[in-house]
Design a protein around this motif. Sequence first.
Motif, short mmCIF file in Angstrom:
data_model
loop_
_atom_site.label_atom_id
_atom_site.label_comp_id
_atom_site.label_asym_id
_atom_site.label_seq_id
_atom_site.Cartn_x
_atom_site.Cartn_y
_atom_site.Cartn_z
N THR A 1 0.85 -1.19 0.00
CA THR A 1 0.00 0.00 0.00
C THR A 1 0.89 1.24 0.00
OG1 THR A 1 -0.02 0.09 2.40
CG2 THR A 1 -1.81 -1.13 1.35
N LEU A 2 0.30 2.36 -0.41
CA LEU A 2 1.05 3.61 -0.43
C LEU A 2 0.12 4.74 -0.04
CD1 LEU A 2 3.80 4.93 -1.31
CD2 LEU A 2 2.78 5.25 -3.56
N GLU A 3 0.58 5.58 0.92
CA GLU A 3 -0.23 6.73 1.35
C GLU A 3 0.18 7.97 0.57
OE1 GLU A 3 -2.62 6.44 3.60
OE2 GLU A 3 -2.16 4.36 4.15
N LYS A 4 -0.68 8.97 0.61
CA LYS A 4 -0.34 10.23 -0.06
C LYS A 4 0.83 10.90 0.68
CE LYS A 4 -2.56 14.56 -1.50
NZ LYS A 4 -1.87 14.76 -2.75
N GLY A 5 1.79 11.36 -0.11
CA GLY A 5 2.94 12.05 0.48
C GLY A 5 3.92 11.16 1.20
N GLU A 6 3.81 9.86 0.96
CA GLU A 6 4.68 8.92 1.66
C GLU A 6 5.83 8.47 0.75
OE1 GLU A 6 3.99 4.85 4.22
OE2 GLU A 6 3.06 5.02 2.26
N ILE A 7 6.98 8.18 1.35
CA ILE A 7 8.05 7.54 0.59
C ILE A 7 8.16 6.10 1.05
CG2 ILE A 7 10.49 7.51 0.00
CD1 ILE A 7 10.62 10.47 0.49
N LEU A 8 7.85 5.19 0.12
CA LEU A 8 7.91 3.77 0.44
C LEU A 8 9.13 3.18 -0.26
CD1 LEU A 8 6.54 1.07 1.44
CD2 LEU A 8 5.53 0.95 -0.84
N ALA A 9 10.00 2.51 0.50
CA ALA A 9 11.15 1.87 -0.12
C ALA A 9 10.87 0.38 -0.25
CB ALA A 9 12.40 2.10 0.71
N ILE A 10 11.15 -0.17 -1.43
CA ILE A 10 11.05 -1.62 -1.59
C ILE A 10 12.47 -2.12 -1.80
CG2 ILE A 10 10.08 -3.51 -2.92
CD1 ILE A 10 7.78 -1.76 -3.66
N VAL A 11 12.96 -2.95 -0.87
CA VAL A 11 14.34 -3.42 -0.98
C VAL A 11 14.36 -4.93 -1.15
CG1 VAL A 11 15.26 -1.51 0.40
CG2 VAL A 11 14.61 -3.63 1.53
N GLY A 12 15.46 -5.42 -1.67
CA GLY A 12 15.60 -6.85 -1.90
C GLY A 12 16.77 -7.09 -2.82
N GLU A 13 17.30 -8.32 -2.81
CA GLU A 13 18.43 -8.65 -3.68
C GLU A 13 17.97 -8.68 -5.14
OE1 GLU A 13 21.94 -11.21 -2.55
OE2 GLU A 13 20.23 -12.36 -1.86
N ASN A 14 18.93 -8.78 -6.06
CA ASN A 14 18.57 -8.95 -7.46
C ASN A 14 17.74 -10.22 -7.58
OD1 ASN A 14 20.55 -7.04 -7.49
ND2 ASN A 14 21.40 -7.74 -9.43
N GLY A 15 16.66 -10.13 -8.34
CA GLY A 15 15.85 -11.31 -8.52
C GLY A 15 14.86 -11.54 -7.39
N ALA A 16 14.72 -10.58 -6.48
CA ALA A 16 13.77 -10.75 -5.38
C ALA A 16 12.35 -10.48 -5.85
CB ALA A 16 14.14 -9.84 -4.22
N GLY A 17 12.19 -9.85 -7.01
CA GLY A 17 10.86 -9.64 -7.56
C GLY A 17 10.38 -8.20 -7.49
N LYS A 18 11.24 -7.30 -7.06
CA LYS A 18 10.79 -5.91 -6.92
C LYS A 18 10.62 -5.22 -8.28
CE LYS A 18 15.41 -4.37 -5.42
NZ LYS A 18 16.22 -5.37 -6.11
N SER A 19 11.52 -5.50 -9.20
CA SER A 19 11.38 -4.90 -10.53
C SER A 19 10.11 -5.40 -11.20
CB SER A 19 12.57 -5.27 -11.41
OG SER A 19 13.72 -4.67 -10.90
N THR A 20 9.82 -6.68 -11.05
CA THR A 20 8.60 -7.24 -11.65
C THR A 20 7.37 -6.52 -11.12
OG1 THR A 20 9.69 -9.36 -11.74
CG2 THR A 20 7.32 -9.35 -12.02
N VAL B 1 10.49 -5.29 2.59
CA VAL B 1 11.61 -6.14 2.17
C VAL B 1 11.06 -7.32 1.39
CG1 VAL B 1 13.63 -7.45 2.89
CG2 VAL B 1 12.84 -5.52 4.27
N MET B 2 11.61 -7.56 0.21
CA MET B 2 11.18 -8.71 -0.59
C MET B 2 12.31 -9.73 -0.71
SD MET B 2 8.90 -7.14 -3.69
CE MET B 2 8.39 -8.76 -4.27
N ARG B 3 11.92 -11.00 -0.71
CA ARG B 3 12.90 -12.06 -0.96
C ARG B 3 12.20 -13.19 -1.69
NH1 ARG B 3 15.20 -13.60 4.17
NH2 ARG B 3 14.04 -15.53 4.22
N ASP B 4 12.82 -13.70 -2.73
CA ASP B 4 12.25 -14.79 -3.52
C ASP B 4 10.79 -14.55 -3.90
OD1 ASP B 4 14.65 -16.07 -3.30
OD2 ASP B 4 14.07 -17.15 -1.49
N GLY B 5 10.47 -13.33 -4.29
CA GLY B 5 9.14 -13.03 -4.78
C GLY B 5 8.09 -12.80 -3.72
N GLU B 6 8.51 -12.76 -2.46
CA GLU B 6 7.53 -12.55 -1.39
C GLU B 6 7.92 -11.35 -0.54
OE1 GLU B 6 5.75 -16.57 0.32
OE2 GLU B 6 7.92 -16.67 0.00
N VAL B 7 6.91 -10.76 0.12
CA VAL B 7 7.22 -9.72 1.10
C VAL B 7 7.56 -10.43 2.40
CG1 VAL B 7 6.28 -7.83 2.45
CG2 VAL B 7 5.72 -8.03 0.02
#
Lengths: 366, 500
Positions: B24-43, B210-216
């Motif tokens: 989820t994302l709120e108005k005016g919020e900065i949400l960081a999605i972190v994870g290794e390469n291939g964790a699924g964040k780009s997808t 934080v994402m790992r192997d396609g999951e939060v």
Amino acid sequence: MEVKKINFIYYVQKNLIESVKLPFISITLGLIVGGIIIALSGGDPFAAIKGLIVGGFGSMHAITVTLTRATPIIFAGLSAALAWGSGYSSMGASGQMILGAFTAAITAVSISGPSIVIIIVSLSAGMLAGIIYSLIAAYISAKFEVYLLIVTLMMNYIADNIASYLTTYDFRDPLAVDRLAVQTQKIIDGTLPRIFPRYTLHYGFIIAIACTLLVLFMMKRTSFGYEAKMSGLNPRFADYGGIDSLKTMYLVLMISGALAGLGGACESLGTRFRYVDGMITSGGYAWSGIIASLMASNHPVGVFVSSVFLAGLTTGGGSIELRHGIPSEISDIIEGVLTMFVTAKLVVDFRFGRLRAQKEDGADVV
Amino acid sequence: MILEMKNIVKVYDRVVANKNVSITLEKGEILAIVGENGAGKSTLMKILYGLERPNSGEIYINGKKQVFRNPSDAMKQGIGMVQQHFMLFDTMTVTENIIYNNEISKGVFLDIDANRKKVRELSKRYMLEVDPDKLVKDCPVGVQQRIEILKILHQNADILIFDEPSSVLTPIEVDELLKTMKRLSNMGKSIILITHKLGEVMEVADRIVVMRDGEVVAEKRREETSIEELSYFMIGRQTTSPVIKDLEPCKEVLSVKNLSKVDESGKKLLGNINISVRGGEIVGIAGVSGNGQSELIKCITGLDTDYTGKIEVCGINVTNKGVGFIRKAGLAHIPEDRYYWGSAKEATIAENVLMGDENTERFSKKGLLNFREIRKHVYRIVENYGVKVSFLAQKMKELSGGNAQKLIVAREIEKKTPFLVACEPTRGIDVGAMEFIHEKLIEKRNNGGGILLISSELSEILKLSDRIYVIYEGRIEHEFTNKNLDSRKLGFLMLGGKTA
């Protein structure tokens, strides 16, 4: 041995079929389209195609005329096959042939001695001209990082005009009956002898066969040929393996230029006995050579066969005009269609090859 | 809540890239999605931006369900993406780039003055300074990114996605960027930041997923977490213990001193690297990919000769020398990408095995290839390494990935050089082939060979290495031996944590 013989035979068959498939389809489609055009213009397509084949290969006379025409095409084709097969898209055969032909022609009339010496020196001079001209293009392309294709293509016009200028002003034949003829002096001693006294076919054709085998040997059996082939298939792999790509490029283009220059030299020493302005470009040898090399996927023997076929098409075209009243341009149309299919293959390979490479490079799918 | 992504599932061929991901994302919020390469964040972001369609799951913008078929659908809903590789026309002006697709025109003509004014206005409002008439190619990378941001703001985006935005920037530019992000969020824009640089995350993010192997695997507010904890979530627990036995290391096969490299735009790719490898040891380089590993390999193997510093291979000075020279000095190299560098797909297996040896006395005499010897050699390799081929003249492209990799590994190991650079030696292959390659690497080490192992699989590094260097942003500042190893600390350092 687990590696079975039967597999090897399978491989050879598959490879043979694959390399023959495309030229075969191209030729068939070319003939069909040509046939349709003949039919549309009111001729009998079957008679015409039969006429083409008979006219090109049907008699000793036809065969020798075809092979005479095929000779410069084979040289240009080998030159292109070596360069393109190594990943260097040189279109410079035309310019190199022109300078080769011109240099050989003026060398042959300016030195004296036994004919065999004159022939060897003149052919070498022609070859050298091709080498130098090709190396200039290579240097420009490497130094200024411009496409070799464009450089060589543009340099063809320069070569044509240089030869034309020198023939017109400095080396014009003083004995020409026709004062308008732009040509150099006729070679008396030092022409390439004919193979059969009554036919035009000359020893240039034998040299072409020798060069075909030589190029085949070089490409398949030497470490230089290996390095050139790998540079063509995947230049990054070649770099990674430690192949000096600059050295390979210069060597490949040098030999490619030598073949084209020699082809031009044989043409002036064997067919025309002088340099006549426009003799290379009007024959379309260089272009046919590139098509032959495309048809054969850069395989030297395939280049030889395709060149003979293309030459036969032209000879046959002349013959059906005489016998069936069908314009000889029909063979140009067939060659045009052929070119279209062959280049389409090139484009498809290039496009899809690139797309596929991109997909595999784009590791970041997930 | 301005955005909700619910139960997103995305499956590629056989890989599940997103398993039931919800954010989820709120108005005016900065949400960081972190994870290794291939964790699924780009997808996940590709799905949000309409570049990919999920197999299942829903996207809600301001509470309304939306389906994005392409990026322009997403843009209409106020979603904009600052791509990692900028989508700009280099030879056009800043104004032309920003207004592209949203031009103000007078009849059929472009109203250049009005457009320029608009760009000035935008630039002032968001305090993102640009020169509207400059050509993009003349702007530094940091400014190009600003142009990219302005372009998206010009399209009236309310949700801004930043995909690895700092990876191409110099440190000062990174500071600028972080300030910009904070300012934008204060002005009411919502931001999603995709990254694996935890330092930046701790500076700007309000909330971290934080994402790992396609999951939060974790969701935290910034105040309640730390770099240590996040890196632990990202990497997970590493339990693999080293399988190698002790060995007395012998003579030095690689020595790198003060190696630095700067790219054309002035960004430091490698900073003052000092490493050494001896015979009889495997030295691993651990790091999240994209931290300078590829550049380092290229310098060591001679594919890149434009750097400062000194490199010696087997005691021979190979600084700024090309591949051929270094290979002769005693280098073998399993490349990062088996098809990009490591082979020619259209060539035969034999031709692929011959690479690098075509001029050695064993396989050629006076420039003529000795096919008998070559065939014997290739046959032995295929046999000993269990490469499944039908015949030696088979084309490389007909081999499966694992078999192709085995062949390349075999080629490089069988050169029997004192030094081997092994990059991602088991990427994308099955477990069986992986085990086999590991055994072969250890065997080479036990025979006295020195190996530099670069891998984005931390477990592989931990399993095989005698010593481990940690690379982060082109620098190597920490070294472990497999005796004093603390995988938690290693992960912490890999992700840019600082130790006192």
